[in-house]
Design a protein around this motif. Sequence first.
Motif, PDB file in Angstrom:
ATOM      1  N   LYS A 161      23.674 -44.568 -43.697  1.00 55.35           N
ATOM      2  CA  LYS A 161      22.166 -43.696 -42.936  1.00 55.35           C
ATOM      3  C   LYS A 161      21.322 -43.789 -43.928  1.00 55.35           C
ATOM      4  CE  LYS A 161      21.328 -39.854 -40.657  1.00 55.35           C
ATOM      5  NZ  LYS A 161      22.106 -38.648 -39.845  1.00 55.35           N
ATOM      6  N   ASP A 162      21.264 -43.451 -45.289  1.00 46.44           N
ATOM      7  CA  ASP A 162      20.577 -42.703 -46.388  1.00 46.44           C
ATOM      8  C   ASP A 162      20.255 -44.153 -46.572  1.00 46.44           C
ATOM      9  OD1 ASP A 162      21.277 -40.686 -46.267  1.00 46.44           O
ATOM     10  OD2 ASP A 162      23.240 -40.880 -48.049  1.00 46.44           O
ATOM     11  N   ALA A 163      20.903 -45.665 -46.395  1.00 47.21           N
ATOM     12  CA  ALA A 163      20.359 -46.772 -46.947  1.00 47.21           C
ATOM     13  C   ALA A 163      19.581 -47.246 -46.074  1.00 47.21           C
ATOM     14  CB  ALA A 163      21.279 -47.918 -47.230  1.00 47.21           C
ATOM     15  N   LEU A 164      19.425 -47.056 -45.185  1.00 51.97           N
ATOM     16  CA  LEU A 164      18.706 -47.952 -43.820  1.00 51.97           C
ATOM     17  C   LEU A 164      17.391 -46.243 -44.093  1.00 51.97           C
ATOM     18  CD1 LEU A 164      20.698 -47.920 -40.420  1.00 51.97           C
ATOM     19  CD2 LEU A 164      19.774 -49.378 -42.235  1.00 51.97           C
ATOM     20  N   GLN A 165      17.493 -45.243 -44.003  1.00 53.14           N
ATOM     21  CA  GLN A 165      16.553 -43.703 -43.682  1.00 53.14           C
ATOM     22  C   GLN A 165      15.664 -44.709 -44.828  1.00 53.14           C
ATOM     23  OE1 GLN A 165      17.456 -39.980 -45.103  1.00 53.14           O
ATOM     24  NE2 GLN A 165      15.581 -38.919 -43.346  1.00 53.14           N
ATOM     25  N   GLN A 166      16.137 -45.021 -46.065  1.00 53.58           N
ATOM     26  CA  GLN A 166      15.169 -44.941 -47.430  1.00 53.58           C
ATOM     27  C   GLN A 166      14.914 -46.412 -46.772  1.00 53.58           C
ATOM     28  OE1 GLN A 166      14.730 -43.599 -50.173  1.00 53.58           O
ATOM     29  NE2 GLN A 166      13.655 -45.049 -50.700  1.00 53.58           N
ATOM     30  N   LEU A 167      15.021 -47.337 -46.027  1.00 54.62           N
ATOM     31  CA  LEU A 167      13.993 -48.841 -45.897  1.00 54.62           C
ATOM     32  C   LEU A 167      12.788 -48.562 -45.355  1.00 54.62           C
ATOM     33  CD1 LEU A 167      14.111 -51.566 -46.530  1.00 54.62           C
ATOM     34  CD2 LEU A 167      15.723 -51.751 -44.410  1.00 54.62           C
ATOM     35  N   GLU A 168      13.624 -47.481 -44.118  1.00 56.81           N
ATOM     36  CA  GLU A 168      12.699 -46.921 -42.999  1.00 56.81           C
ATOM     37  C   GLU A 168      11.236 -46.604 -43.549  1.00 56.81           C
ATOM     38  OE1 GLU A 168      12.312 -45.342 -38.356  1.00 56.81           O
ATOM     39  OE2 GLU A 168      13.521 -44.270 -39.683  1.00 56.81           O
ATOM     40  N   MET A 169      11.626 -45.381 -44.422  1.00 59.06           N
ATOM     41  CA  MET A 169      10.666 -44.384 -45.117  1.00 59.06           C
ATOM     42  C   MET A 169       9.503 -45.909 -46.153  1.00 59.06           C
ATOM     43  SD  MET A 169      10.952 -41.466 -47.238  1.00 59.06           S
ATOM     44  CE  MET A 169      12.256 -42.140 -49.210  1.00 59.06           C
ATOM     45  N   GLU A 170      10.351 -46.559 -46.585  1.00 53.21           N
ATOM     46  CA  GLU A 170       9.170 -46.888 -47.349  1.00 53.21           C
ATOM     47  C   GLU A 170       8.643 -48.517 -46.862  1.00 53.21           C
ATOM     48  OE1 GLU A 170       7.521 -48.788 -50.584  1.00 53.21           O
ATOM     49  OE2 GLU A 170       8.642 -47.658 -50.962  1.00 53.21           O
ATOM     50  N   TYR A 171       9.060 -48.882 -45.640  1.00 52.08           N
ATOM     51  CA  TYR A 171       8.529 -49.178 -44.636  1.00 52.08           C
ATOM     52  C   TYR A 171       7.304 -48.808 -44.172  1.00 52.08           C
ATOM     53  CZ  TYR A 171       7.733 -53.384 -41.456  1.00 52.08           C
ATOM     54  OH  TYR A 171       6.903 -54.119 -40.560  1.00 52.08           O
ATOM     55  N   VAL A 172       7.669 -47.390 -43.726  1.00 52.59           N
ATOM     56  CA  VAL A 172       6.364 -46.679 -42.927  1.00 52.59           C
ATOM     57  C   VAL A 172       4.914 -46.634 -43.684  1.00 52.59           C
ATOM     58  CG1 VAL A 172       5.847 -44.415 -41.890  1.00 52.59           C
ATOM     59  CG2 VAL A 172       7.858 -45.556 -41.367  1.00 52.59           C
ATOM     60  N   MET A 173       5.952 -46.234 -45.123  1.00 53.34           N
ATOM     61  CA  MET A 173       4.877 -45.480 -46.239  1.00 53.34           C
ATOM     62  C   MET A 173       3.966 -46.728 -46.980  1.00 53.34           C
ATOM     63  SD  MET A 173       6.729 -43.221 -49.306  1.00 53.34           S
ATOM     64  CE  MET A 173       7.396 -44.774 -50.048  1.00 53.34           C
ATOM     65  N   GLN A 174       4.043 -48.391 -46.242  1.00 55.48           N
ATOM     66  CA  GLN A 174       3.871 -49.329 -46.957  1.00 55.48           C
ATOM     67  C   GLN A 174       2.631 -49.595 -46.635  1.00 55.48           C
ATOM     68  OE1 GLN A 174       3.573 -51.568 -49.391  1.00 55.48           O
ATOM     69  NE2 GLN A 174       4.958 -50.209 -50.688  1.00 55.48           N
ATOM     70  N   VAL A 175       3.167 -49.296 -44.298  1.00 54.72           N
ATOM     71  CA  VAL A 175       2.071 -49.324 -43.799  1.00 54.72           C
ATOM     72  C   VAL A 175       1.265 -48.386 -43.723  1.00 54.72           C
ATOM     73  CG1 VAL A 175       1.439 -49.594 -41.302  1.00 54.72           C
ATOM     74  CG2 VAL A 175       3.717 -50.381 -42.247  1.00 54.72           C
ATOM     75  N   LEU A 176       1.490 -47.515 -43.704  1.00 55.45           N
ATOM     76  CA  LEU A 176       0.476 -46.162 -43.889  1.00 55.45           C
ATOM     77  C   LEU A 176      -0.325 -46.682 -45.081  1.00 55.45           C
ATOM     78  CD1 LEU A 176       2.704 -42.866 -42.915  1.00 55.45           C
ATOM     79  CD2 LEU A 176       0.808 -43.601 -42.095  1.00 55.45           C
ATOM     80  N   SER A 177      -0.399 -47.054 -46.169  1.00 51.29           N
ATOM     81  CA  SER A 177      -1.481 -47.117 -47.324  1.00 51.29           C
ATOM     82  C   SER A 177      -1.833 -47.758 -46.895  1.00 51.29           C
ATOM     83  CB  SER A 177      -0.636 -47.155 -47.987  1.00 51.29           C
ATOM     84  OG  SER A 177      -0.836 -48.146 -49.512  1.00 51.29           O
TER      85      SER A 177
END
Length: 75
Positions: free
Chosen positions: A27-43
């Motif tokens: 769960k933590d690994a998936l959350q980290q991956l999702e967060m990074e993906y969202v951060m990149q797109v927001l940026s």
Amino acid sequence: MLELKNSLRQNLESYVRDCVKSGIHYKDALQQLEMEYVMQVLSQTSYNVSKAAHVLGINRNTLSKKILEFRLMPS
């Protein structure tokens, strides 16, 4: 496109291998991956939530919830 897919697969395999070795829970690994993906797109969309939601293929309200959950907006 095939090269990108192969590169992505290799990077994900490496990420998963590192998570398993480090004892990081699924769960933590998936959350980290999702967060990074969202951060990149927001940026890339200059933090335009509507544009970012479109790029991510999710509803704007869903993205807004994720931004709050991950605390992703710049101060």
